[in-house]
Design a protein around this motif. Structure first.
Motif, PDB file in Angstrom:
ATOM      1  N   GLY A 198      -5.535   5.842  -2.656  1.00 50.71           N
ATOM      2  CA  GLY A 198      -4.173   6.241  -3.014  1.00 50.71           C
ATOM      3  C   GLY A 198      -3.113   5.212  -2.694  1.00 50.71           C
ATOM      4  O   GLY A 198      -1.947   5.545  -2.506  1.00 50.71           O
ATOM      5  N   GLN A 199      -3.497   3.952  -2.624  1.00 52.75           N
ATOM      6  CA  GLN A 199      -2.509   2.902  -2.382  1.00 52.75           C
ATOM      7  C   GLN A 199      -1.604   2.757  -3.585  1.00 52.75           C
ATOM      8  O   GLN A 199      -1.994   3.046  -4.714  1.00 52.75           O
ATOM      9  N   LYS A 200      -0.361   2.308  -3.320  1.00 46.82           N
ATOM     10  CA  LYS A 200       0.633   2.176  -4.389  1.00 46.82           C
ATOM     11  C   LYS A 200       0.132   1.303  -5.521  1.00 46.82           C
ATOM     12  O   LYS A 200       0.390   1.564  -6.694  1.00 46.82           O
ATOM     13  N   THR A 239       0.813  -1.218   0.000  1.00 46.33           N
ATOM     14  CA  THR A 239       0.000   0.000   0.000  1.00 46.33           C
ATOM     15  C   THR A 239       0.846   1.268   0.000  1.00 46.33           C
ATOM     16  O   THR A 239       0.393   2.321  -0.422  1.00 46.33           O
ATOM     17  N   GLY A 240       2.076   1.167   0.509  1.00 46.82           N
ATOM     18  CA  GLY A 240       2.904   2.357   0.658  1.00 46.82           C
ATOM     19  C   GLY A 240       2.583   3.132   1.924  1.00 46.82           C
ATOM     20  O   GLY A 240       3.100   4.232   2.135  1.00 46.82           O
ATOM     21  N   TYR A 241       1.730   2.564   2.778  1.00 44.88           N
ATOM     22  CA  TYR A 241       1.351   3.214   4.041  1.00 44.88           C
ATOM     23  C   TYR A 241       1.849   2.395   5.222  1.00 44.88           C
ATOM     24  O   TYR A 241       2.139   1.207   5.078  1.00 44.88           O
ATOM     25  N   VAL A 242       1.897   3.023   6.425  1.00 43.16           N
ATOM     26  CA  VAL A 242       2.244   2.258   7.619  1.00 43.16           C
ATOM     27  C   VAL A 242       0.972   1.750   8.288  1.00 43.16           C
ATOM     28  O   VAL A 242      -0.076   2.397   8.229  1.00 43.16           O
ATOM     29  N   VAL A 243       1.057   0.578   8.907  1.00 44.09           N
ATOM     30  CA  VAL A 243      -0.068   0.005   9.631  1.00 44.09           C
ATOM     31  C   VAL A 243      -0.544   1.015  10.671  1.00 44.09           C
ATOM     32  O   VAL A 243       0.259   1.637  11.365  1.00 44.09           O
TER      33      VAL A 243
END
Length: 159
Positions: free
Chosen positions: A109-111, A98-102
């Protein structure tokens, strides 16, 4: 200013010309539930605040979006995704994909676009709140816009 608050989620919404509001709150690293923390900090009904959970359905990553005061029903999301079995995704895989942190994973806007299932209760609200792409930031938008921008299907996936 606006610049500092930019995340892939807010950038994606701006690009899609979708109206949204941003709600920042002081994130407590000791909070047991990121989602409930957001609802409390922002003074919102938990039924309107949604958490984004990554699952693996038959080995493929998918996204489940459910109210923060509910659990994700793994059988239901497997069925909604057209699969047999769902398990919670490995956090490392979730962050990488996702490119995000948990704790700050936004459905927007996920990768890499993943199959997304939004719990059908979302459509009962004028506005729903999801993670804005980092801990301590939520965004409010209409359920229809959330479903459109994530190309989600809706199903009863919360219990």
């Amino acid at each position: 200013g606006k610049q500092a608050a930019g995340t892939p989620a807010t950038v994606a919404l701006t690009k899609a010309k979708i109206g949204f509001s941003t709600h920042a709150y002081e994130h407590d690293p000791g909070a047991k539930s990121y989602g409930l923390e957001a609802a409390e900090a922002l003074g919102l009904e938990p039924a309107q605040v949604f958490k984004t959970l990554l699952v693996e359905v038959d080995g493929k990553l998918a996204v489940g979006v459910v109210p923060v005061d509910k659990q994700l029903d793994l059988k239901a999301i497997a069925a909604a995704a057209g699969g047999k079995k769902a398990v919670m995704a490995d956090p490392v895989a979730a962050e990488r994909t996702t490119g995000y942190v948990v704790g700050g994973i936004s459905p927007i806007g996920q990768k890499r676009p993943l199959l997304t299932v939004v719990d059908s209760t979302a459509t009962a609200h004028a506005t729903v709140y999801v993670s804005g792409g980092r801990r301590g930031l939520d965004i409010g938008l209409s359920p229809a816009d959330l479903i459109a921008v994530t190309k989600a299907r809706t199903a009863a996936i919360a219990r």
